[in-house]
Design a protein around this motif. Structure first.
Motif, PDB file in Angstrom:
ATOM      1  N   MET A   1       0.847  -1.195   0.000  1.00 29.50           N
ATOM      2  CA  MET A   1       0.000   0.000   0.000  1.00 29.50           C
ATOM      3  C   MET A   1       0.889   1.254   0.000  1.00 29.50           C
ATOM      4  SD  MET A   1      -2.992   0.981   2.698  1.00 29.50           S
ATOM      5  CE  MET A   1      -3.790  -0.582   2.506  1.00 29.50           C
ATOM      6  N   ILE A   2       0.495   2.248  -0.786  1.00 27.57           N
ATOM      7  CA  ILE A   2       1.308   3.457  -0.908  1.00 27.57           C
ATOM      8  C   ILE A   2       1.198   4.291   0.364  1.00 27.57           C
ATOM      9  CG2 ILE A   2       1.589   5.606  -2.229  1.00 27.57           C
ATOM     10  CD1 ILE A   2       0.187   4.006  -4.563  1.00 27.57           C
ATOM     11  N   SER A   3       2.336   4.799   0.827  1.00 30.11           N
ATOM     12  CA  SER A   3       2.330   5.641   2.026  1.00 30.11           C
ATOM     13  C   SER A   3       1.374   6.816   1.839  1.00 30.11           C
ATOM     14  CB  SER A   3       3.760   6.147   2.245  1.00 30.11           C
ATOM     15  OG  SER A   3       3.777   7.101   3.262  1.00 30.11           O
ATOM     16  N   GLY A   4       0.578   7.105   2.884  1.00 28.42           N
ATOM     17  CA  GLY A   4      -0.353   8.232   2.818  1.00 28.42           C
ATOM     18  C   GLY A   4      -1.749   7.846   2.332  1.00 28.42           C
ATOM     19  N   THR A   5      -1.922   6.564   1.968  1.00 24.14           N
ATOM     20  CA  THR A   5      -3.245   6.122   1.509  1.00 24.14           C
ATOM     21  C   THR A   5      -4.250   6.198   2.661  1.00 24.14           C
ATOM     22  OG1 THR A   5      -2.164   4.575   0.016  1.00 24.14           O
ATOM     23  CG2 THR A   5      -4.501   4.190   0.460  1.00 24.14           C
ATOM     24  N   SER A   6      -5.433   6.755   2.384  1.00 24.31           N
ATOM     25  CA  SER A   6      -6.477   6.788   3.411  1.00 24.31           C
ATOM     26  C   SER A   6      -7.122   5.414   3.529  1.00 24.31           C
ATOM     27  CB  SER A   6      -7.566   7.805   3.047  1.00 24.31           C
ATOM     28  OG  SER A   6      -7.023   9.090   3.032  1.00 24.31           O
ATOM     29  N   VAL A   7      -7.299   4.954   4.773  1.00 26.86           N
ATOM     30  CA  VAL A   7      -7.918   3.652   5.019  1.00 26.86           C
ATOM     31  C   VAL A   7      -9.128   3.858   5.921  1.00 26.86           C
ATOM     32  CG1 VAL A   7      -7.592   1.358   6.045  1.00 26.86           C
ATOM     33  CG2 VAL A   7      -5.705   2.458   4.823  1.00 26.86           C
TER      34      VAL A   7
END
Ligand code: HEM
Length: 112
Positions: A1-7
Motif C-alpha cells: 500500500m502506498i504511504s499516505g493512503t487513506s484507510v
C-alpha cells in the motif's frame, strides 16, 4: 500500500459477522450474557475499532454510557405505551452513516 493512503475500516464486517454472533442483525443484549446471565466480553465487539487508531475516548464513552443507562434504569421502569406489546416494537435500525433506532413512544414510570 502506498504511504499516505487513506484507510477506512468497515467495522460492520466484524460487528455483523455471522460466524461471531448468534443473531448479528438484531438488537440482542443476550450476546453479552452467558447461560447464568453474567456479562461476557466478546472480542468481536469492536465498536471503538482497534490498533493504532483505536478510539481515544473509549474509556470515557464506556463510563458515560454505564452511568447514563444504569441511572435511568435505577430510577424508571420503561415499557411500551398502553395497547402496545414488546412484540409489536419494530427494532429494525434506520440505516444512515450510523445505524439508529427508529423513533418509538415509551412510558417511563418512576420507581421511587
Ligand atoms: C459510543 C461512543 C463512541 C464510539 C462508538 C466511538 C468510536 C470510534 C471509532 C470507531 C474510532 C476510529 C475511527 C477510525 O477508523 O479512524 C474513533 C476514533 C476516535 N474517537 Fe471515538 N467513539 C466514541 C466516543 C468518543 C469520545 C467520547 C471521544 C472523546 C471524548 C472520542 C474520541 C475519539 C478520537 C480522538 C478518535 C481518533 C483516534 C485516532 O485516530 O487517533 N470518541 N472513535
Amino acid at each position: 500500500m502506498i504511504s499516505g493512503t487513506s484507510v477506512i475500516p468497515l467495522l460492520t464486517s466484524v460487528l455483523q459477522d455471522d460466524s461471531e454472533w448468534e443473531s448479528p442483525h438484531t438488537f440482542n443484549p443476550s450476546h453479552f450474557l452467558d447461560e447464568q446471565g453474567r456479562f461476557i466480553k466478546r472480542d468481536a465487539f469492536m465498536a471503538f475499532s482497534a490498533g493504532r487508531r483505536v478510539c481515544l475516548g473509549e474509556s470515557l464513552a464506556r463510563m458515560e454510557l454505564f452511568l447514563f443507562f444504569t441511572s435511568l434504569l435505577q430510577h424508571f421502569h420503561f415499557s411500551p405505551p398502553p395497547g402496545v406489546t414488546e412484540d409489536d416494537l419494530d427494532l429494525t435500525p434506520s440505516v444512515g452513516f450510523t445505524l439508529n433506532p427508529s423513533p418509538h413512544q415509551l412510558c417511563a414510570v418512576s420507581r421511587v
